[in-house]
Design a protein around this motif. Structure first.
Motif, PDB file in Angstrom:
ATOM      1  N   SER A  35      15.219 -11.384  -0.667  1.00 19.29           N
ATOM      2  CA  SER A  35      15.249 -10.525  -1.837  1.00 19.29           C
ATOM      3  C   SER A  35      16.410 -10.555  -2.478  1.00 19.29           C
ATOM      4  N   GLY A  36      16.217 -10.366  -3.971  1.00 10.21           N
ATOM      5  CA  GLY A  36      17.041 -10.321  -4.816  1.00 10.21           C
ATOM      6  C   GLY A  36      17.495 -11.553  -5.701  1.00 10.21           C
ATOM      7  N   ILE A  37      17.025 -12.630  -5.287  1.00  9.25           N
ATOM      8  CA  ILE A  37      17.386 -14.088  -5.974  1.00  9.25           C
ATOM      9  C   ILE A  37      16.368 -14.448  -6.864  1.00  9.25           C
ATOM     10  N   PRO A  38      16.643 -14.253  -8.320  1.00 11.76           N
ATOM     11  CA  PRO A  38      15.880 -14.485  -9.427  1.00 11.76           C
ATOM     12  C   PRO A  38      15.849 -16.015  -9.352  1.00 11.76           C
ATOM     13  N   VAL A  39      14.571 -16.841  -9.664  1.00 11.52           N
ATOM     14  CA  VAL A  39      14.438 -18.179 -10.010  1.00 11.52           C
ATOM     15  C   VAL A  39      13.742 -18.174 -11.436  1.00 11.52           C
ATOM     16  N   ARG A  40      14.551 -18.872 -12.212  1.00 11.99           N
ATOM     17  CA  ARG A  40      13.944 -19.206 -13.936  1.00 11.99           C
ATOM     18  C   ARG A  40      13.168 -20.343 -13.948  1.00 11.99           C
ATOM     19  N   PHE A  41      12.256 -20.221 -14.825  1.00 10.52           N
ATOM     20  CA  PHE A  41      11.354 -21.638 -15.153  1.00 10.52           C
ATOM     21  C   PHE A  41      11.219 -21.439 -16.679  1.00 10.52           C
ATOM     22  N   GLU A  42      11.809 -22.491 -17.470  1.00  6.66           N
ATOM     23  CA  GLU A  42      11.542 -22.749 -18.878  1.00  6.66           C
ATOM     24  C   GLU A  42      10.416 -23.357 -19.420  1.00  6.66           C
ATOM     25  N   HIS A  43       9.896 -22.928 -20.464  1.00  2.41           N
ATOM     26  CA  HIS A  43       8.673 -23.497 -21.070  1.00  2.41           C
ATOM     27  C   HIS A  43       8.890 -23.722 -22.558  1.00  2.41           C
ATOM     28  N   HIS A  44       7.761 -24.478 -23.092  1.00  2.00           N
ATOM     29  CA  HIS A  44       8.313 -24.509 -24.708  1.00  2.00           C
ATOM     30  C   HIS A  44       6.584 -23.949 -25.144  1.00  2.00           C
ATOM     31  N   PHE A  45       6.363 -22.715 -24.828  1.00  4.22           N
ATOM     32  CA  PHE A  45       4.892 -22.481 -25.701  1.00  4.22           C
ATOM     33  C   PHE A  45       5.104 -22.188 -27.030  1.00  4.22           C
ATOM     34  N   GLY A  46       3.867 -22.389 -27.840  1.00  3.40           N
ATOM     35  CA  GLY A  46       3.933 -22.462 -29.160  1.00  3.40           C
ATOM     36  C   GLY A  46       4.093 -20.773 -29.379  1.00  3.40           C
ATOM     37  N   ALA A  47       5.026 -20.449 -30.581  1.00  2.00           N
ATOM     38  CA  ALA A  47       5.402 -19.168 -31.045  1.00  2.00           C
ATOM     39  C   ALA A  47       3.920 -18.659 -31.351  1.00  2.00           C
TER      40      ALA A  47
ATOM     41  N   VAL B 105      10.918 -15.189 -11.438  1.00  2.00           N
ATOM     42  CA  VAL B 105      10.223 -14.628 -10.409  1.00  2.00           C
ATOM     43  C   VAL B 105      11.375 -14.014  -9.479  1.00  2.00           C
ATOM     44  N   VAL B 106      11.361 -13.081  -8.747  1.00  2.16           N
ATOM     45  CA  VAL B 106      12.231 -12.352  -7.701  1.00  2.16           C
ATOM     46  C   VAL B 106      11.388 -11.852  -6.623  1.00  2.16           C
TER      47      VAL B 106
ATOM     48  N   PRO C  30       0.851  -1.162   0.149  1.00  9.65           N
ATOM     49  CA  PRO C  30      -0.003  -0.224  -0.061  1.00  9.65           C
ATOM     50  C   PRO C  30       0.749   1.343   0.015  1.00  9.65           C
ATOM     51  N   ASP C  31       1.990   1.348   0.370  1.00 10.16           N
ATOM     52  CA  ASP C  31       2.960   2.340   0.603  1.00 10.16           C
ATOM     53  C   ASP C  31       3.881   2.450  -0.897  1.00 10.16           C
ATOM     54  N   SER C  32       3.459   1.675  -1.859  1.00 14.16           N
ATOM     55  CA  SER C  32       4.009   1.846  -3.363  1.00 14.16           C
ATOM     56  C   SER C  32       5.595   0.945  -3.284  1.00 14.16           C
ATOM     57  N   ALA C  33       5.898   0.336  -2.269  1.00 13.05           N
ATOM     58  CA  ALA C  33       6.982  -0.442  -2.296  1.00 13.05           C
ATOM     59  C   ALA C  33       6.998  -1.664  -3.012  1.00 13.05           C
ATOM     60  N   LEU C  34       8.010  -1.918  -4.046  1.00 17.87           N
ATOM     61  CA  LEU C  34       7.950  -3.000  -4.832  1.00 17.87           C
ATOM     62  C   LEU C  34       8.240  -4.329  -4.065  1.00 17.87           C
ATOM     63  N   LEU C  35       7.238  -5.032  -3.934  1.00 14.27           N
ATOM     64  CA  LEU C  35       7.350  -6.452  -3.334  1.00 14.27           C
ATOM     65  C   LEU C  35       7.985  -7.558  -4.148  1.00 14.27           C
ATOM     66  N   ALA C  36       7.781  -7.823  -5.219  1.00 13.93           N
ATOM     67  CA  ALA C  36       8.085  -8.818  -6.129  1.00 13.93           C
ATOM     68  C   ALA C  36       7.793  -8.461  -7.527  1.00 13.93           C
ATOM     69  N   GLU C  37       8.489  -9.278  -8.493  1.00 12.23           N
ATOM     70  CA  GLU C  37       8.083  -9.117 -10.009  1.00 12.23           C
ATOM     71  C   GLU C  37       8.408 -10.628 -10.488  1.00 12.23           C
ATOM     72  N   ALA C  38       7.622 -10.519 -11.649  1.00  6.92           N
ATOM     73  CA  ALA C  38       7.769 -11.721 -12.433  1.00  6.92           C
ATOM     74  C   ALA C  38       7.943 -11.119 -13.942  1.00  6.92           C
ATOM     75  N   SER C  39       8.898 -11.902 -14.673  1.00  4.79           N
ATOM     76  CA  SER C  39       8.980 -11.513 -16.016  1.00  4.79           C
ATOM     77  C   SER C  39       8.854 -12.712 -17.057  1.00  4.79           C
ATOM     78  N   PHE C  40       8.097 -12.469 -18.143  1.00  3.33           N
ATOM     79  CA  PHE C  40       8.066 -13.389 -19.236  1.00  3.33           C
ATOM     80  C   PHE C  40       8.901 -13.056 -20.314  1.00  3.33           C
TER      81      PHE C  40
END
Length: 114
Positions: A69-81, A36-37, A17-27
């Motif tokens: 905090s700060g440790i990224p974890v990666r998950f690979e997929h094989h989605f259709g292009a 995800v981190v 609620p105070d606008s602090a970034l808690l986590a993020e996930a990227s594709f």
């Protein structure tokens, strides 16, 4: 016959609620992978995703990061292009606010193209 849409990478973020970034996930569309981190939380972050296969069935899943905090974890997929991938990032724990970047019913989920 048209070409599939170009690959699009995207990032989802969840804030307190105070606008602090808690986590993020990227594709990353180039490598077809989620990362995800945790950023400013001791709660475990996780990414939830939805993907519609070529045959119309829906694939859903969840990947968990680490609570430090700060440790990224990666998950690979094989989605259709050219296929649409929607996702949100959340943090575990009891909160008086929505601990996710989107709602349970899919509203405000981040969109990427594999």
């Amino acid at each position: 016959m048209g070409f599939p849409p170009s690959a699009v990478s995207a990032t989802a973020q969840v804030f307190d609620p105070d606008s602090a970034l808690l986590a993020e996930a990227s594709f990353d569309a180039g490598s077809d992978a989620f990362t995800v981190v945790a950023r400013a939380t001791t709660d475990r972050p996780y990414v939830e995703y939805r993907y519609v296969r070529v045959n119309g069935t829906v694939q859903t899943g969840t990947h968990e990061g680490v609570a430090k905090s700060g440790i990224p974890v990666r998950f690979e997929h094989h989605f259709g292009a050219g296929r649409r991938v929607t996702f949100r990032v959340c943090v575990t724990g009891a909160h008086d606010f929505n601990p996710c970047s989107g709602t349970d019913d899919g509203e405000n989920w981040t969109v990427a193209i594999a």
